[in-house]
Write a protein that holds these residues in place. Structure first.
Motif, PDB file in Angstrom:
ATOM      1  N   GLN A 132     -17.196  26.561  -1.049  1.00  0.00           N
ATOM      2  CA  GLN A 132     -18.550  27.071  -1.375  1.00  0.00           C
ATOM      3  C   GLN A 132     -18.659  28.187  -2.311  1.00  0.00           C
ATOM      4  OE1 GLN A 132     -21.760  26.933   2.111  1.00  0.00           O
ATOM      5  NE2 GLN A 132     -21.257  29.350   1.802  1.00  0.00           N
ATOM      6  N   ARG A 143     -28.636  24.082  -7.426  1.00  0.00           N
ATOM      7  CA  ARG A 143     -27.334  24.600  -7.392  1.00  0.00           C
ATOM      8  C   ARG A 143     -26.848  24.502  -8.938  1.00  0.00           C
ATOM      9  NH1 ARG A 143     -23.438  23.473  -3.505  1.00  0.00           N
ATOM     10  NH2 ARG A 143     -22.386  25.403  -4.955  1.00  0.00           N
ATOM     11  N   ASP A 147     -21.244  26.432 -10.732  1.00  0.00           N
ATOM     12  CA  ASP A 147     -20.456  26.722  -9.401  1.00  0.00           C
ATOM     13  C   ASP A 147     -20.174  25.516  -8.914  1.00  0.00           C
ATOM     14  OD1 ASP A 147     -22.063  29.286  -9.891  1.00  0.00           O
ATOM     15  OD2 ASP A 147     -23.381  29.024  -8.320  1.00  0.00           O
ATOM     16  N   LEU A 148     -20.569  24.580  -9.103  1.00  0.00           N
ATOM     17  CA  LEU A 148     -19.969  23.043  -8.770  1.00  0.00           C
ATOM     18  C   LEU A 148     -18.848  23.135  -9.249  1.00  0.00           C
ATOM     19  CD1 LEU A 148     -23.359  20.925  -8.385  1.00  0.00           C
ATOM     20  CD2 LEU A 148     -22.057  22.538  -6.433  1.00  0.00           C
ATOM     21  N   GLU A 151     -16.530  25.107  -7.434  1.00  0.00           N
ATOM     22  CA  GLU A 151     -16.176  24.598  -6.021  1.00  0.00           C
ATOM     23  C   GLU A 151     -15.096  23.249  -6.146  1.00  0.00           C
ATOM     24  OE1 GLU A 151     -19.607  22.899  -3.669  1.00  0.00           O
ATOM     25  OE2 GLU A 151     -20.265  25.253  -3.870  1.00  0.00           O
ATOM     26  N   CYS A 152     -15.384  22.361  -7.198  1.00  0.00           N
ATOM     27  CA  CYS A 152     -14.355  21.107  -6.982  1.00  0.00           C
ATOM     28  C   CYS A 152     -13.116  21.716  -7.159  1.00  0.00           C
ATOM     29  CB  CYS A 152     -14.798  20.256  -8.173  1.00  0.00           C
ATOM     30  SG  CYS A 152     -14.044  18.830  -8.228  1.00  0.00           S
ATOM     31  N   CYS A 182     -11.904  16.633 -11.323  1.00  0.00           N
ATOM     32  CA  CYS A 182     -13.088  17.492 -11.618  1.00  0.00           C
ATOM     33  C   CYS A 182     -13.322  17.686 -13.103  1.00  0.00           C
ATOM     34  CB  CYS A 182     -12.618  19.140 -11.211  1.00  0.00           C
ATOM     35  SG  CYS A 182     -12.156  19.433  -9.651  1.00  0.00           S
ATOM     36  N   PHE A 191     -20.480  16.394  -3.204  1.00  0.00           N
ATOM     37  CA  PHE A 191     -21.226  17.692  -2.772  1.00  0.00           C
ATOM     38  C   PHE A 191     -22.150  17.249  -1.760  1.00  0.00           C
ATOM     39  CE2 PHE A 191     -19.536  18.235  -7.163  1.00  0.00           C
ATOM     40  CZ  PHE A 191     -18.999  19.534  -7.082  1.00  0.00           C
ATOM     41  N   ALA A 242     -21.813  15.326  -9.099  1.00  0.00           N
ATOM     42  CA  ALA A 242     -22.409  16.045 -10.436  1.00  0.00           C
ATOM     43  C   ALA A 242     -21.538  15.705 -11.851  1.00  0.00           C
ATOM     44  CB  ALA A 242     -22.453  17.588 -10.047  1.00  0.00           C
ATOM     45  N   LEU A 244     -19.701  17.042 -13.951  1.00  0.00           N
ATOM     46  CA  LEU A 244     -18.666  18.195 -13.799  1.00  0.00           C
ATOM     47  C   LEU A 244     -18.006  18.201 -15.270  1.00  0.00           C
ATOM     48  CD1 LEU A 244     -17.117  18.309 -10.315  1.00  0.00           C
ATOM     49  CD2 LEU A 244     -19.171  19.372 -10.964  1.00  0.00           C
TER      50      LEU A 244
END
Length: 265
Positions: A132, A143, A147-148, A151-152, A182, A191, A242, A244
Protein backbone atom coordinates in the motif's frame (compact mmCIF):
# COMPACT_ATOMS: atom_id res chain seq x y z
CA UNK A 1 0.92 -19.45 -26.07
CA UNK A 2 -1.60 -21.61 -24.16
CA UNK A 3 -0.19 -24.75 -25.82
CA UNK A 4 3.32 -23.72 -24.76
CA UNK A 5 2.20 -23.09 -21.20
CA UNK A 6 0.39 -26.44 -21.11
CA UNK A 7 3.49 -28.27 -22.34
CA UNK A 8 5.73 -26.43 -19.88
CA UNK A 9 3.34 -27.04 -16.99
CA UNK A 10 3.19 -30.76 -17.78
CA UNK A 11 6.96 -31.00 -17.86
CA UNK A 12 7.32 -29.12 -14.59
CA UNK A 13 4.65 -31.22 -12.91
CA UNK A 14 6.35 -34.45 -14.02
CA UNK A 15 9.70 -33.18 -12.71
CA UNK A 16 8.16 -32.08 -9.42
CA UNK A 17 6.57 -35.48 -8.83
CA UNK A 18 9.86 -37.22 -9.61
CA UNK A 19 11.77 -34.97 -7.23
CA UNK A 20 9.19 -35.53 -4.50
CA UNK A 21 9.59 -39.28 -4.85
CA UNK A 22 13.40 -39.23 -4.73
CA UNK A 23 14.20 -36.31 -2.42
CA UNK A 24 15.22 -37.19 1.15
CA UNK A 25 12.81 -36.38 3.92
CA UNK A 26 13.57 -33.02 5.53
CA UNK A 27 12.37 -31.69 8.83
CA UNK A 28 10.00 -28.73 8.33
CA UNK A 29 9.66 -26.02 10.95
CA UNK A 30 6.08 -25.47 12.13
CA UNK A 31 4.93 -22.28 13.81
CA UNK A 32 1.39 -21.63 15.03
CA UNK A 33 -0.61 -18.57 16.10
CA UNK A 34 -3.57 -19.20 18.41
CA UNK A 35 -3.61 -22.89 17.36
CA UNK A 36 -4.80 -21.98 13.86
CA UNK A 37 -4.28 -24.88 11.47
CA UNK A 38 -2.90 -24.12 8.01
CA UNK A 39 -2.22 -20.47 8.93
CA UNK A 40 -1.68 -17.63 6.48
CA UNK A 41 2.01 -16.86 6.18
CA UNK A 42 4.44 -14.93 3.98
CA UNK A 43 8.21 -14.91 3.76
CA UNK A 44 9.71 -12.14 5.87
CA UNK A 45 12.82 -12.04 3.66
CA UNK A 46 10.70 -11.56 0.56
CA UNK A 47 8.70 -8.82 2.22
CA UNK A 48 11.93 -7.02 3.04
CA UNK A 49 12.87 -7.28 -0.64
CA UNK A 50 9.69 -5.33 -1.30
CA UNK A 51 10.78 -2.72 1.24
CA UNK A 52 14.16 -2.48 -0.49
CA UNK A 53 12.42 -1.98 -3.85
CA UNK A 54 10.25 0.76 -2.36
CA UNK A 55 13.34 2.59 -1.10
CA UNK A 56 15.15 2.24 -4.45
CA UNK A 57 12.20 3.48 -6.50
CA UNK A 58 10.86 6.01 -3.99
CA UNK A 59 11.10 8.77 -6.63
CA UNK A 60 7.87 7.40 -8.14
CA UNK A 61 6.03 8.53 -5.00
CA UNK A 62 8.43 10.76 -3.03
CA UNK A 63 5.84 11.87 -0.44
CA UNK A 64 4.42 8.41 0.23
CA UNK A 65 5.28 5.76 2.80
CA UNK A 66 4.98 1.99 2.47
CA UNK A 67 2.53 -0.17 4.35
CA UNK A 68 1.15 -3.65 3.76
CA UNK A 69 -2.54 -4.46 3.97
CA UNK A 70 -4.55 -7.62 4.57
CA UNK A 71 -7.69 -8.09 2.45
CA UNK A 72 -10.41 -10.77 2.62
CA UNK A 73 -10.46 -13.56 0.02
CA UNK A 74 -13.72 -15.24 1.03
CA UNK A 75 -17.20 -13.76 1.58
CA UNK A 76 -17.50 -15.03 5.15
CA UNK A 77 -14.03 -13.85 6.18
CA UNK A 78 -14.20 -11.83 9.42
CA UNK A 79 -11.37 -9.28 9.33
CA UNK A 80 -11.93 -8.23 12.93
CA UNK A 81 -9.39 -9.36 15.48
CA UNK A 82 -6.70 -10.40 13.01
CA UNK A 83 -3.34 -10.88 14.74
CA UNK A 84 -0.03 -10.77 12.90
CA UNK A 85 3.55 -11.36 13.95
CA UNK A 86 7.01 -12.11 12.63
CA UNK A 87 7.86 -15.68 13.69
CA UNK A 88 11.23 -17.42 13.45
CA UNK A 89 13.16 -20.07 15.39
CA UNK A 90 13.73 -17.74 18.35
CA UNK A 91 12.25 -14.41 17.31
CA UNK A 92 8.61 -13.33 17.70
CA UNK A 93 7.65 -9.73 16.91
CA UNK A 94 4.00 -8.61 17.01
CA UNK A 95 2.92 -6.33 14.15
CA UNK A 96 0.10 -4.01 15.24
CA UNK A 97 -2.64 -3.55 12.64
CA UNK A 98 -4.43 -0.29 11.90
CA UNK A 99 -8.22 -0.10 11.57
CA UNK A 100 -7.94 -0.94 7.86
CA UNK A 101 -5.80 -4.02 8.67
CA UNK A 102 -2.65 -2.40 7.33
CA UNK A 103 0.74 -2.43 9.03
CA UNK A 104 4.11 -0.77 8.68
CA UNK A 105 7.09 -3.02 7.81
CA UNK A 106 9.64 -3.58 10.60
CA UNK A 107 13.29 -4.45 10.00
CA UNK A 108 14.65 -7.18 12.25
CA UNK A 109 18.07 -8.69 11.50
CA UNK A 110 17.47 -11.75 13.67
CA UNK A 111 14.27 -12.51 11.75
CA UNK A 112 16.18 -12.21 8.48
CA UNK A 113 18.86 -14.62 9.69
CA UNK A 114 16.25 -17.14 10.81
CA UNK A 115 14.29 -16.88 7.54
CA UNK A 116 11.18 -15.97 9.54
CA UNK A 117 7.61 -15.78 8.28
CA UNK A 118 4.82 -13.28 8.81
CA UNK A 119 2.17 -15.34 10.52
CA UNK A 120 -1.52 -14.48 10.95
CA UNK A 121 -4.20 -16.17 13.01
CA UNK A 122 -6.23 -16.96 9.91
CA UNK A 123 -6.20 -19.95 7.60
CA UNK A 124 -4.45 -19.98 4.24
CA UNK A 125 -6.60 -18.80 1.30
CA UNK A 126 -8.81 -16.66 3.58
CA UNK A 127 -6.80 -13.45 3.15
CA UNK A 128 -4.85 -11.65 0.46
CA UNK A 129 -1.83 -9.40 1.00
CA UNK A 130 -1.07 -6.16 -0.81
CA UNK A 131 1.53 -3.41 -0.68
CA UNK A 132 0.00 0.00 0.00
CA UNK A 133 1.60 3.23 -1.25
CA UNK A 134 -0.52 6.38 -0.83
CA UNK A 135 0.65 9.97 -1.24
CA UNK A 136 -1.00 12.10 1.48
CA UNK A 137 -3.30 14.98 0.57
CA UNK A 138 -4.87 13.51 -2.58
CA UNK A 139 -8.50 14.38 -3.42
CA UNK A 140 -11.08 11.92 -2.06
CA UNK A 141 -11.65 8.71 -4.07
CA UNK A 142 -8.51 9.09 -6.17
CA UNK A 143 -5.27 7.17 -6.55
CA UNK A 144 -2.00 8.58 -7.92
CA UNK A 145 -0.50 6.64 -10.85
CA UNK A 146 3.07 6.89 -9.50
CA UNK A 147 1.86 5.41 -6.21
CA UNK A 148 0.35 2.46 -8.06
CA UNK A 149 3.52 1.94 -10.09
CA UNK A 150 5.53 1.73 -6.87
CA UNK A 151 2.86 -0.44 -5.21
CA UNK A 152 3.19 -2.96 -8.02
CA UNK A 153 6.97 -3.13 -7.79
CA UNK A 154 7.04 -3.43 -3.99
CA UNK A 155 4.19 -5.93 -4.03
CA UNK A 156 5.75 -8.16 -6.67
CA UNK A 157 9.17 -8.18 -4.99
CA UNK A 158 7.39 -9.06 -1.73
CA UNK A 159 5.72 -12.12 -3.25
CA UNK A 160 2.26 -10.66 -2.65
CA UNK A 161 0.48 -12.30 -5.58
CA UNK A 162 -2.29 -14.84 -6.05
CA UNK A 163 -2.66 -17.81 -3.74
CA UNK A 164 -1.86 -20.31 -6.48
CA UNK A 165 -0.90 -23.90 -5.70
CA UNK A 166 2.84 -24.29 -5.24
CA UNK A 167 3.45 -25.68 -8.71
CA UNK A 168 1.51 -22.80 -10.31
CA UNK A 169 3.41 -20.27 -8.21
CA UNK A 170 6.68 -21.88 -9.36
CA UNK A 171 5.57 -21.64 -12.98
CA UNK A 172 4.53 -18.00 -12.50
CA UNK A 173 7.89 -17.08 -10.99
CA UNK A 174 9.60 -18.52 -14.08
CA UNK A 175 7.42 -16.65 -16.57
CA UNK A 176 6.91 -13.34 -14.82
CA UNK A 177 9.26 -10.85 -13.21
CA UNK A 178 8.52 -7.60 -11.42
CA UNK A 179 9.66 -5.57 -14.43
CA UNK A 180 7.46 -7.58 -16.81
CA UNK A 181 4.37 -7.42 -14.63
CA UNK A 182 4.71 -3.74 -13.75
CA UNK A 183 5.99 -2.39 -17.07
CA UNK A 184 4.09 -4.28 -19.77
CA UNK A 185 0.46 -3.95 -20.96
CA UNK A 186 -0.34 -7.60 -20.14
CA UNK A 187 1.22 -7.47 -16.67
CA UNK A 188 -2.24 -7.66 -15.01
CA UNK A 189 -1.32 -6.55 -11.49
CA UNK A 190 -4.61 -6.03 -9.66
CA UNK A 191 -5.50 -3.06 -7.49
CA UNK A 192 -8.50 -2.88 -5.16
CA UNK A 193 -10.88 -0.07 -4.25
CA UNK A 194 -12.62 0.03 -0.88
CA UNK A 195 -16.10 -0.28 -2.46
CA UNK A 196 -17.60 -1.88 -5.60
CA UNK A 197 -16.55 0.07 -8.67
CA UNK A 198 -18.71 1.48 -11.45
CA UNK A 199 -15.77 2.92 -13.39
CA UNK A 200 -12.31 4.50 -13.24
CA UNK A 201 -11.21 7.66 -15.06
CA UNK A 202 -7.55 8.57 -15.61
CA UNK A 203 -6.91 12.32 -15.43
CA UNK A 204 -3.91 14.60 -16.04
CA UNK A 205 -4.61 18.26 -16.63
CA UNK A 206 -7.25 18.54 -19.37
CA UNK A 207 -6.66 14.97 -20.54
CA UNK A 208 -9.20 12.39 -19.41
CA UNK A 209 -9.59 8.70 -20.23
CA UNK A 210 -12.29 6.34 -18.95
CA UNK A 211 -10.63 2.97 -18.46
CA UNK A 212 -12.26 0.28 -20.63
CA UNK A 213 -14.21 -2.63 -19.19
CA UNK A 214 -11.25 -4.98 -19.75
CA UNK A 215 -9.38 -3.02 -17.06
CA UNK A 216 -12.17 -3.49 -14.50
CA UNK A 217 -13.32 -6.56 -12.55
CA UNK A 218 -10.07 -8.50 -13.20
CA UNK A 219 -10.63 -8.07 -16.91
CA UNK A 220 -13.91 -9.98 -16.82
CA UNK A 221 -11.93 -13.17 -17.46
CA UNK A 222 -12.44 -15.06 -14.19
CA UNK A 223 -14.37 -18.33 -14.18
CA UNK A 224 -15.71 -20.37 -11.26
CA UNK A 225 -12.69 -22.65 -11.69
CA UNK A 226 -10.06 -19.88 -11.73
CA UNK A 227 -11.59 -17.50 -9.18
CA UNK A 228 -10.30 -19.38 -6.08
CA UNK A 229 -6.75 -18.74 -7.31
CA UNK A 230 -7.24 -15.00 -7.81
CA UNK A 231 -6.68 -12.40 -5.09
CA UNK A 232 -9.95 -10.90 -6.35
CA UNK A 233 -11.93 -13.94 -5.15
CA UNK A 234 -14.31 -11.94 -2.97
CA UNK A 235 -13.33 -8.47 -4.22
CA UNK A 236 -13.98 -8.95 -7.94
CA UNK A 237 -16.20 -5.85 -8.19
CA UNK A 238 -13.54 -3.84 -6.29
CA UNK A 239 -10.72 -4.71 -8.68
CA UNK A 240 -9.12 -2.77 -11.51
CA UNK A 241 -5.93 -2.53 -13.56
CA UNK A 242 -3.97 0.67 -14.17
CA UNK A 243 -1.86 1.62 -17.23
CA UNK A 244 1.40 1.41 -15.30
CA UNK A 245 3.36 0.85 -18.53
CA UNK A 246 2.09 3.94 -20.39
CA UNK A 247 4.78 6.63 -20.08
CA UNK A 248 2.50 9.20 -21.73
CA UNK A 249 0.68 9.36 -18.40
CA UNK A 250 3.07 10.90 -15.82
CA UNK A 251 3.32 9.76 -12.23
CA UNK A 252 1.16 12.68 -11.04
CA UNK A 253 -1.81 11.47 -13.09
CA UNK A 254 -4.83 10.63 -10.96
CA UNK A 255 -7.28 7.75 -11.20
CA UNK A 256 -10.76 8.89 -10.18
CA UNK A 257 -12.73 6.00 -8.66
CA UNK A 258 -16.48 5.97 -9.33
CA UNK A 259 -18.51 3.64 -7.11
CA UNK A 260 -21.63 1.57 -7.71
CA UNK A 261 -23.48 3.12 -4.77
CA UNK A 262 -23.00 6.60 -6.25
CA UNK A 263 -24.78 5.80 -9.52
CA UNK A 264 -28.45 6.74 -9.68
CA UNK A 265 -30.87 3.94 -10.69
Amino acid sequence: MRALLSLLFGSLLHSTIALAQTAPTQQVQQVKVDATRDPVDKSYRKMMLGVDRFERDHALAPQASLRFRLLPRQPDMDMRGVQLRIAGDTVSVPLPLAADNSFAPVRNQQALREDAVLLANRKASTMSWRAQVITPGLPPDTRRLGDLRLECRAGMDSGLISNDPQIIAWLSSMLYSTDKVCNQPDGNYLFFADRPLFGVTLVHGERRLALPFKMLYAGGEQTPASLPYCDCQVLLDHSYYAPLWDASWPDDSLLELHYMDEVAP
